[in-house]
Motif scaffolding. Structure first.
Motif, PDB file in Angstrom:
ATOM      1  N   THR A   1      -2.281   1.320  -5.533  1.00 21.13           N
ATOM      2  CA  THR A   1      -3.362   2.175  -6.025  1.00 21.13           C
ATOM      3  C   THR A   1      -3.654   1.759  -7.459  1.00 21.13           C
ATOM      4  N   HIS A   2      -4.586   2.435  -8.098  1.00 21.03           N
ATOM      5  CA  HIS A   2      -4.918   2.060  -9.486  1.00 21.03           C
ATOM      6  C   HIS A   2      -3.738   2.292 -10.429  1.00 21.03           C
ATOM      7  N   SER A   3      -2.813   3.171 -10.081  1.00 18.57           N
ATOM      8  CA  SER A   3      -1.692   3.470 -10.980  1.00 18.57           C
ATOM      9  C   SER A   3      -0.315   3.144 -10.402  1.00 18.57           C
ATOM     10  N   THR A   4      -0.225   2.766  -9.135  1.00  9.83           N
ATOM     11  CA  THR A   4       1.078   2.551  -8.498  1.00  9.83           C
ATOM     12  C   THR A   4       1.050   1.283  -7.659  1.00  9.83           C
ATOM     13  N   HIS A   5       2.095   0.500  -7.820  1.00  9.71           N
ATOM     14  CA  HIS A   5       2.259  -0.704  -7.007  1.00  9.71           C
ATOM     15  C   HIS A   5       3.727  -0.783  -6.600  1.00  9.71           C
ATOM     16  N   GLY A   6       3.957  -0.863  -5.302  1.00  6.42           N
ATOM     17  CA  GLY A   6       5.340  -0.959  -4.832  1.00  6.42           C
ATOM     18  C   GLY A   6       5.421  -0.890  -3.321  1.00  6.42           C
ATOM     19  N   TRP A   7       6.640  -0.697  -2.828  1.00  9.32           N
ATOM     20  CA  TRP A   7       6.931  -0.676  -1.404  1.00  9.32           C
ATOM     21  C   TRP A   7       7.534   0.661  -1.028  1.00  9.32           C
TER      22      TRP A   7
END
Length: 189
Positions: free
Chosen positions: A42-48
């Motif tokens: 998302t615009h504020s979160t990157h991960g698994w």
């Protein structure tokens, strides 16, 4: 869980493998990802996000040893391996009775079925029991209730209990086999 083929490889026929897929992340990088792990960008979160059992766990690209998507995926995969080692595998077996079922018998049991066998003068009653088998076609077995002359509520109850026990044992074996297969596949991640 797949038997035989899967995306990205050709295992030996009959070998259990963890299904994987290729995910393209926000940077354009393509990464092979095992089932039960989803990408969150998302615009504020990157991960698994690891989705096997409860609670789901999130592994951020920006936290932990060695920042980035690959180290985060490695942490998520390790958590997935640990969950698979601890939890029974999801089976997908139907647990509740279908609302369309026209009787109150449990899942996997049908009847009573009345049939006239060749050479017999009296019709017989039986239950039909569907026995799931992991990795194979389900078996269908009959549980004899009685014939037209010997039928009684007690014989009906005894046959139903036998059918329920047969189905319960098949479900338990299915669960054991599914869990063992999932654990074998996770060891190959």
């Amino acid at each position: 869980m797949a038997t035989g083929g899967f995306m990205g490889g050709k295992p030996i026929e009959g070998q259990q493998v963890m299904q994987t897929r290729t995910v393209t992340i926000y940077t354009g990088l393509r990464i092979r990802v095992p089932e039960h792990i989803q990408r969150i960008d998302t615009h504020s979160t990157h991960g698994w996000q690891m989705r096997y059992g409860q609670p789901t766990l999130f592994f951020s690209d920006g936290q932990g040893p060695g920042n980035g998507p690959r180290p985060a995926l490695k942490r998520a995969t390790e958590a997935l391996r640990q969950r698979i080692a601890e939890l029974p595998a999801p089976t997908g077996l139907q647990r509740g009775t279908s609302p369309n079922k026209q009787n109150d018998l449990p899942v996997g049991i049908s009847g009573p079925i009345l049939r006239q066998r060749p050479g017999r003068s009296v019709p017989e009653c039986h239950f039909s029991v569907n026995l799931p088998r992991y990795g194979g076609r389900p078996l269908r077995r009959s549980v004899y209730i009685a014939n037209q002359n010997t039928y009684s509520p007690e014989r009906y109850t005894d046959a139903l209990n036998a059918a329920l026990d047969m189905r319960r044992k098949a479900e338990e074996q299915y669960q054991l086999d599914a869990t063992a297969a999932k654990r074998r596949a996770a060891a190959k991640l």
